[in-house]
Design a protein around this motif. Structure first.
Motif, mmCIF file in Angstrom:
data_model
loop_
_atom_site.group_PDB
_atom_site.id
_atom_site.type_symbol
_atom_site.label_atom_id
_atom_site.label_comp_id
_atom_site.label_asym_id
_atom_site.label_seq_id
_atom_site.Cartn_x
_atom_site.Cartn_y
_atom_site.Cartn_z
ATOM 1 N N PRO A 44 0.804 -1.244 0.000
ATOM 2 C CA PRO A 44 0.000 0.000 0.000
ATOM 3 C C PRO A 44 0.825 1.276 0.000
ATOM 4 N N MET A 45 2.085 1.203 0.473
ATOM 5 C CA MET A 45 2.941 2.387 0.457
ATOM 6 C C MET A 45 3.224 2.860 -0.967
ATOM 7 N N ALA A 46 3.138 1.935 -1.920
ATOM 8 C CA ALA A 46 3.412 2.277 -3.318
ATOM 9 C C ALA A 46 2.211 2.938 -3.987
ATOM 10 N N ILE A 47 1.079 2.945 -3.300
ATOM 11 C CA ILE A 47 -0.144 3.530 -3.852
ATOM 12 C C ILE A 47 -0.264 4.973 -3.382
ATOM 13 N N SER A 48 -0.640 5.860 -4.275
ATOM 14 C CA SER A 48 -0.854 7.255 -3.870
ATOM 15 C C SER A 48 -2.037 7.328 -2.909
ATOM 16 N N MET A 49 -2.092 8.414 -2.148
ATOM 17 C CA MET A 49 -3.193 8.590 -1.203
ATOM 18 C C MET A 49 -4.539 8.683 -1.924
ATOM 19 N N VAL A 50 -4.536 9.300 -3.101
ATOM 20 C CA VAL A 50 -5.782 9.380 -3.869
ATOM 21 C C VAL A 50 -6.178 7.992 -4.359
ATOM 22 N N GLY A 51 -5.194 7.203 -4.800
ATOM 23 C CA GLY A 51 -5.481 5.832 -5.220
ATOM 24 C C GLY A 51 -6.018 5.001 -4.073
ATOM 25 N N ILE A 66 -9.750 3.153 -3.622
ATOM 26 C CA ILE A 66 -9.954 1.760 -3.215
ATOM 27 C C ILE A 66 -10.904 1.681 -2.026
ATOM 28 N N TRP A 67 -10.672 2.532 -1.027
ATOM 29 C CA TRP A 67 -11.504 2.466 0.172
ATOM 30 C C TRP A 67 -12.880 3.075 -0.033
ATOM 31 N N ASN A 68 -13.025 3.924 -1.038
ATOM 32 C CA ASN A 68 -14.375 4.384 -1.401
ATOM 33 C C ASN A 68 -15.236 3.208 -1.840
ATOM 34 N N LEU A 69 -14.588 2.247 -2.495
ATOM 35 C CA LEU A 69 -15.317 1.037 -2.907
ATOM 36 C C LEU A 69 -15.661 0.168 -1.700
ATOM 37 N N ILE A 93 -21.712 9.113 8.671
ATOM 38 C CA ILE A 93 -22.036 8.894 10.089
ATOM 39 C C ILE A 93 -21.055 9.703 10.932
ATOM 40 N N ASP A 94 -21.474 10.875 11.396
ATOM 41 C CA ASP A 94 -20.575 11.741 12.153
ATOM 42 C C ASP A 94 -20.784 11.650 13.661
ATOM 43 N N MET A 95 -21.644 10.727 14.104
ATOM 44 C CA MET A 95 -21.819 10.541 15.542
ATOM 45 C C MET A 95 -20.503 10.067 16.150
ATOM 46 N N LEU A 96 -20.010 10.785 17.173
ATOM 47 C CA LEU A 96 -18.713 10.512 17.801
ATOM 48 C C LEU A 96 -17.588 10.533 16.767
ATOM 49 N N ARG A 97 -17.826 11.273 15.663
ATOM 50 C CA ARG A 97 -16.845 11.418 14.577
ATOM 51 C C ARG A 97 -16.420 10.068 14.004
ATOM 52 N N PHE A 98 -17.391 9.189 13.875
ATOM 53 C CA PHE A 98 -17.123 7.836 13.384
ATOM 54 C C PHE A 98 -16.528 7.871 11.978
ATOM 55 N N ASN A 99 -17.047 8.775 11.121
ATOM 56 C CA ASN A 99 -16.531 8.821 9.752
ATOM 57 C C ASN A 99 -15.076 9.302 9.701
ATOM 58 N N THR A 100 -14.678 10.141 10.649
ATOM 59 C CA THR A 100 -13.277 10.566 10.707
ATOM 60 C C THR A 100 -12.369 9.389 11.018
ATOM 61 N N PHE A 101 -12.821 8.511 11.900
ATOM 62 C CA PHE A 101 -12.046 7.313 12.210
ATOM 63 C C PHE A 101 -11.969 6.379 11.000
ATOM 64 N N LEU A 102 -13.031 6.342 10.204
ATOM 65 C CA LEU A 102 -13.000 5.532 8.988
ATOM 66 C C LEU A 102 -11.976 6.073 7.995
ATOM 67 N N LEU A 103 -11.833 7.388 7.936
ATOM 68 C CA LEU A 103 -10.810 7.979 7.073
ATOM 69 C C LEU A 103 -9.411 7.659 7.595
ATOM 70 N N MET A 104 -9.271 7.626 8.912
ATOM 71 C CA MET A 104 -7.974 7.273 9.498
ATOM 72 C C MET A 104 -7.561 5.859 9.114
ATOM 73 N N VAL A 105 -8.525 4.972 8.979
ATOM 74 C CA VAL A 105 -8.232 3.587 8.602
ATOM 75 C C VAL A 105 -7.470 3.547 7.276
ATOM 76 N N ASP A 123 -5.147 14.742 1.157
ATOM 77 C CA ASP A 123 -5.695 14.065 -0.015
ATOM 78 C C ASP A 123 -6.776 13.040 0.304
ATOM 79 N N ILE A 124 -6.629 12.311 1.412
ATOM 80 C CA ILE A 124 -7.641 11.312 1.764
ATOM 81 C C ILE A 124 -8.975 11.992 2.052
ATOM 82 N N VAL A 125 -8.934 13.058 2.840
ATOM 83 C CA VAL A 125 -10.164 13.787 3.179
ATOM 84 C C VAL A 125 -10.769 14.421 1.930
ATOM 85 N N TYR A 126 -9.920 15.022 1.106
ATOM 86 C CA TYR A 126 -10.407 15.689 -0.106
ATOM 87 C C TYR A 126 -11.041 14.698 -1.071
ATOM 88 N N ALA A 127 -10.415 13.535 -1.236
ATOM 89 C CA ALA A 127 -10.889 12.564 -2.222
ATOM 90 C C ALA A 127 -12.123 11.800 -1.750
#
Length: 330
Positions: A143-150, A154-157, A189-201, A269-273
């Motif tokens: 995964p290090m070889a993949i750009s953050m947008v890439g 993948i995680w959008n899917l 789902i922003d309850m307890l900022r759950f979606n922010t934690f999903l972006l951290m994943v 980039d993760i948040v923007y994408a």
């Protein structure tokens, strides 16, 4: 295509030859001085190109950014000086305060998770046979070889949502539906900022391989005689790890943590994408982009950058002190 490759190759050749010629000329110029002055000035002469580049491309833009943060911005242009008005506007804006909270969460959770998972994976993978270890490390590092947008694509899917009754293309919702549940709009789902934690994943997924490689090398560098001494004294494997191995690898753990922390503070980039900062997921990097390119306010955008710089400086100071401490103990 061939033309572009030729231009790229030509740029590399010209750059290298130009650097060699520059240092040769500086060296020759210093050698024309009396021997006493030559010995004194030669180190500074050789440092001159690097210092000039740092000044032009780092210090000067930083100073201009600080100055711009005290000016009013409108339609992409900087106008009159307004003092601390841009900072007052930012810290008086509930949305910006929410953005700061998100950045603090990223800082607290993501680096610690990356180091913890990297250390766990390094310990487990190092117990495999050499061939299996190489294969496992290659897969985990991939995964290090993949750009953050890439990676975001993948995680959008993985998080994708379709209305109930439709065929789910998101892996997570497909699992939920197959277990009899209802599909969820995970990134909303922003309850307890759950979606922010999903972006951290997503960020953790891309960086664990980096942490694993460095920490694995540090663990392998621990002298075997100290480990054997612990075993002779009757210490358990867990105690040996926490009391003998980890303390000796601790400088590398700190270095990895700080490096990842600096990257997390600049996350954009993760948040923007994935969410574009919507649903309470905004971060400073995305706020800067929105202020500069959407709102056309370079004054506020510069103020956001200055806030980010101020937040990063203590981390950099600590990192430099750690490096000096390691050199002193080497």
């Amino acid at each position: 295509m061939i033309e572009k490759l030729g231009l790229a190759l030509g740029a590399v050749v010209v750059g290298v030859l130009g650097a060699v010629a520059l240092f040769w000329l500086l060296n020759k110029a210093v050698e024309l001085l009396p021997k006493k002055w030559e010995l004194r000035l030669k180190p500074y002469a050789l440092l001159l190109p690097a210092m000039a580049a740092i000044t032009v491309f780092l210090l000067y833009p930083a100073a201009e950014t600080v100055i711009a943060s005290f000016r009013r911005g409108r339609r992409g242009r900087l106008l009159e000086f307004v003092g601390f008005d841009n900072y007052t506007r930012l810290f008086g804006d509930p949305n910006f305060l929410n953005t700061l909270i998100n950045n603090v969460l990223w800082i607290i959770v993501a680096p610690a998770a990356i180091v913890a998972f990297g250390l766990l994976v390094a310990v487990l993978v190092d117990k495999l046979r050499p061939t299996a270890e190489k294969v496992a490390k290659s897969i985990i590092f991939l995964p290090m070889a993949i750009s953050m947008v890439g990676a975001s694509t993948i995680w959008n899917l993985v998080y994708a949502w379709k209305p109930e009754g439709s065929s789910q293309i998101g892996l997570l919702n497909q699992i939920i539906v197959s277990l009899g549940g209802s599909p969820q709009t995970w990134l909303q789902i922003d309850m307890l900022r759950f979606n922010t934690f999903l972006l951290m994943v997503v960020y953790i997924w891309t960086q664990v391989g980096y942490a694993m490689v460095l920490l694995s090398a540090a663990l392998k560098g621990v002298p075997e005689d100290t480990i054997e001494a612990g075993r002779i004294d009757g210490a358990s494997e867990g105690r040996i790890f926490w009391r003998i191995i980890l303390p000796q690898a601790w400088p590398t753990v700190v270095t990895v943590f700080i490096t990842v922390l600096i990257g997390v503070m600049k996350v954009f980039d993760i948040v923007y994408a994935m969410t574009n900062g919507n649903y309470n997921t905004n971060v400073l990097g995305n706020a800067f982009y929105a202020s500069l390119f959407r709102a056309g306010d370079p004054g506020v955008a510069s103020a956001i950058v200055v806030i980010l710089i101020i937040a990063i400086i203590p981390v950099l100071v600590y990192q430099v002190r750690q490096f000096r401490l390691q050199e002193a103990n080497a």
